[in-house]
Motif scaffolding. Structure first.
Motif, PDB file in Angstrom:
ATOM      1  N   ILE A 135       0.827  -1.208   0.000  1.00  0.00           N
ATOM      2  CA  ILE A 135       0.000   0.000   0.000  1.00  0.00           C
ATOM      3  C   ILE A 135       0.864   1.262   0.000  1.00  0.00           C
ATOM      4  O   ILE A 135       1.854   1.345   0.715  1.00  0.00           O
ATOM      5  N   MET A 136       0.460   2.240  -0.806  1.00  0.00           N
ATOM      6  CA  MET A 136       1.158   3.523  -0.862  1.00  0.00           C
ATOM      7  C   MET A 136       0.191   4.657  -0.544  1.00  0.00           C
ATOM      8  O   MET A 136      -0.896   4.735  -1.131  1.00  0.00           O
ATOM      9  N   LEU A 137       0.588   5.509   0.396  1.00  0.00           N
ATOM     10  CA  LEU A 137      -0.201   6.695   0.718  1.00  0.00           C
ATOM     11  C   LEU A 137       0.031   7.747  -0.357  1.00  0.00           C
ATOM     12  O   LEU A 137       1.157   7.904  -0.842  1.00  0.00           O
ATOM     13  N   LEU A 138      -1.024   8.493  -0.714  1.00  0.00           N
ATOM     14  CA  LEU A 138      -0.932   9.447  -1.810  1.00  0.00           C
ATOM     15  C   LEU A 138      -1.313  10.854  -1.375  1.00  0.00           C
ATOM     16  O   LEU A 138      -2.185  11.040  -0.528  1.00  0.00           O
ATOM     17  N   THR A 139      -0.674  11.831  -1.987  1.00  0.00           N
ATOM     18  CA  THR A 139      -1.135  13.203  -1.858  1.00  0.00           C
ATOM     19  C   THR A 139      -2.303  13.380  -2.832  1.00  0.00           C
ATOM     20  O   THR A 139      -2.540  12.524  -3.702  1.00  0.00           O
ATOM     21  N   ASP A 182       7.812   7.360  -9.318  1.00  0.00           N
ATOM     22  CA  ASP A 182       7.946   8.673  -8.691  1.00  0.00           C
ATOM     23  C   ASP A 182       7.303   8.689  -7.301  1.00  0.00           C
ATOM     24  O   ASP A 182       7.890   9.221  -6.348  1.00  0.00           O
ATOM     25  N   ILE A 183       6.118   8.095  -7.180  1.00  0.00           N
ATOM     26  CA  ILE A 183       5.426   8.036  -5.888  1.00  0.00           C
ATOM     27  C   ILE A 183       6.242   7.225  -4.894  1.00  0.00           C
ATOM     28  O   ILE A 183       6.429   7.627  -3.737  1.00  0.00           O
ATOM     29  N   HIS A 184       6.748   6.105  -5.353  1.00  0.00           N
ATOM     30  CA  HIS A 184       7.521   5.238  -4.467  1.00  0.00           C
ATOM     31  C   HIS A 184       8.805   5.917  -4.017  1.00  0.00           C
ATOM     32  O   HIS A 184       9.218   5.801  -2.854  1.00  0.00           O
ATOM     33  N   THR A 185       9.431   6.647  -4.927  1.00  0.00           N
ATOM     34  CA  THR A 185      10.645   7.383  -4.587  1.00  0.00           C
ATOM     35  C   THR A 185      10.372   8.467  -3.555  1.00  0.00           C
ATOM     36  O   THR A 185      11.166   8.687  -2.629  1.00  0.00           O
ATOM     37  N   SER A 186       9.231   9.153  -3.694  1.00  0.00           N
ATOM     38  CA  SER A 186       8.877  10.202  -2.730  1.00  0.00           C
ATOM     39  C   SER A 186       8.627   9.632  -1.342  1.00  0.00           C
ATOM     40  O   SER A 186       8.825  10.307  -0.329  1.00  0.00           O
ATOM     41  N   LEU A 187       8.204   8.369  -1.282  1.00  0.00           N
ATOM     42  CA  LEU A 187       7.925   7.728   0.007  1.00  0.00           C
ATOM     43  C   LEU A 187       9.175   7.121   0.638  1.00  0.00           C
ATOM     44  O   LEU A 187       9.370   7.188   1.857  1.00  0.00           O
TER      45      LEU A 187
END
Length: 300
Positions: A135-139, A182-187
């Motif tokens: 699971i990935m949290l999103l803006t 990109d999302i995974h890198t930001s997390l």
């Protein structure tokens, strides 16, 4: 006058002058022509973890409700505004969806995913991290971007009138993959991994996916098959995934054993033989150590 021999020689000259890269790319385009087996899009999770789609990588975007499940032996809850990627569907169990669940799920075959993924050494690290937590949290911005990506893929998949449907669909899927990167890198941050180390981990995980661990749980066995030393394999595994090679071997083994114990279709003795343990006592110690309970507890 038409000179057939001259024309044939001219065509042969053109063909031989083509670069190897272009020829190989053309070959990939032919073998990966778009069909319903490569991409499946659904607005529910009824078939997530099913045997028919177990070979696919599931990309889920949750718009409302929740989806509680157990994955890789751990409990998770997907909530509205979040996304998840399930690379190993066979490890999903104990699913409890909410009655108001609204999701979009895109299933991609591994080969098509690889075909659409840009040359990068980031993929394996992301995959291993997702194995621990899918699971990935999103803006709000990231959620909106994924919504756009999902809609683009749905639109391109159904637009059979487009003269270059295969190409634009490939681009749409590639955009989704890059946005996930990109999302995974930001997390989790960005880590430099060499292509050699990336390739080694990909091949190591492929052996585990082929269930080599059923009879082989020594790091040295995998190192020999990968033509490296056991020390090097463990060091690379630690650098790329944060866990040594033995952790992944035992993790895959433990999940498989727990699944069979829960099914209650095998006796403890038969499981001992199936996984190559020297005795039921040794098998019981392994289960107790990694699952926290004895094998007999599953049969009570």
């Amino acid at each position: 006058m038409f000179d057939e021999a001259k024309v044939l020689r001219y065509l042969e000259q053109i063909v031989t002058q083509k670069s190897v890269v272009f020829t190989f790319f053309s070959y990939l385009c032919r073998i990966m022509s778009m069909n319903s087996e490569n991409i499946i899009i659904e607005d529910s999770l009824h078939r997530l973890g099913s045997e028919e789609l177990q070979h696919c990588i599931a990309h889920v975007l949750c718009e409302a409700g929740s989806y509680v499940f157990k994955y890789n032996g751990e409990n998770f809850a997907l909530e509205a505004g979040q996304t998840m990627i399930i690379p190993y569907q066979q490890f999903i169990e104990a699913v409890v969806p909410s009655p108001y669940l609204q999701v979009t799920c895109i299933y991609l075959t591994p080969k098509y995913t690889e075909y659409c993924t840009p040359r990068s050494n980031y993929g394996i690290r992301g995959a291993l991290t997702l194995f621990a937590n899918p699971i990935m949290l999103l803006t709000e911005k990231q959620f909106a971007q994924l919504q756009y990506d999902f809609e683009q893929i749905k639109g391109r998949l159904t637009d059979t009138t487009h003269a270059f449907q295969e190409e634009v669909l490939h681009s749409a899927v590639q955009m989704l993959i890059l946005d996930y990167f990109d999302i995974h890198t930001s997390l989790f941050g960005q880590q430099k991994i060499t292509f050699q180390d990336n390739d080694l981990m990909v091949r190591f995980m492929a052996l585990l996916e082929q269930e080599e661990y059923v009879q082989h749980r020594e790091v040295g066995y995998y190192a020999d098959k990968l033509f490296v030393s056991a020390k090097h394999l463990s060091e690379v595994s630690k650098q790329v995934s944060g866990r040594n090679a033995l952790f992944w071997i035992n993790r895959f083994t433990t999940i498989h054993i727990r699944k069979l114990l829960q099914q209650k279709t095998h006796s403890i003795t038969s499981l001992t033989d199936l996984f190559g343990f020297s005795s039921t006592a040794y098998f019981s110690r392994f289960v107790q150590q990694h699952l926290g309970v004895s094998p007999s507890a599953f049969y009570q």
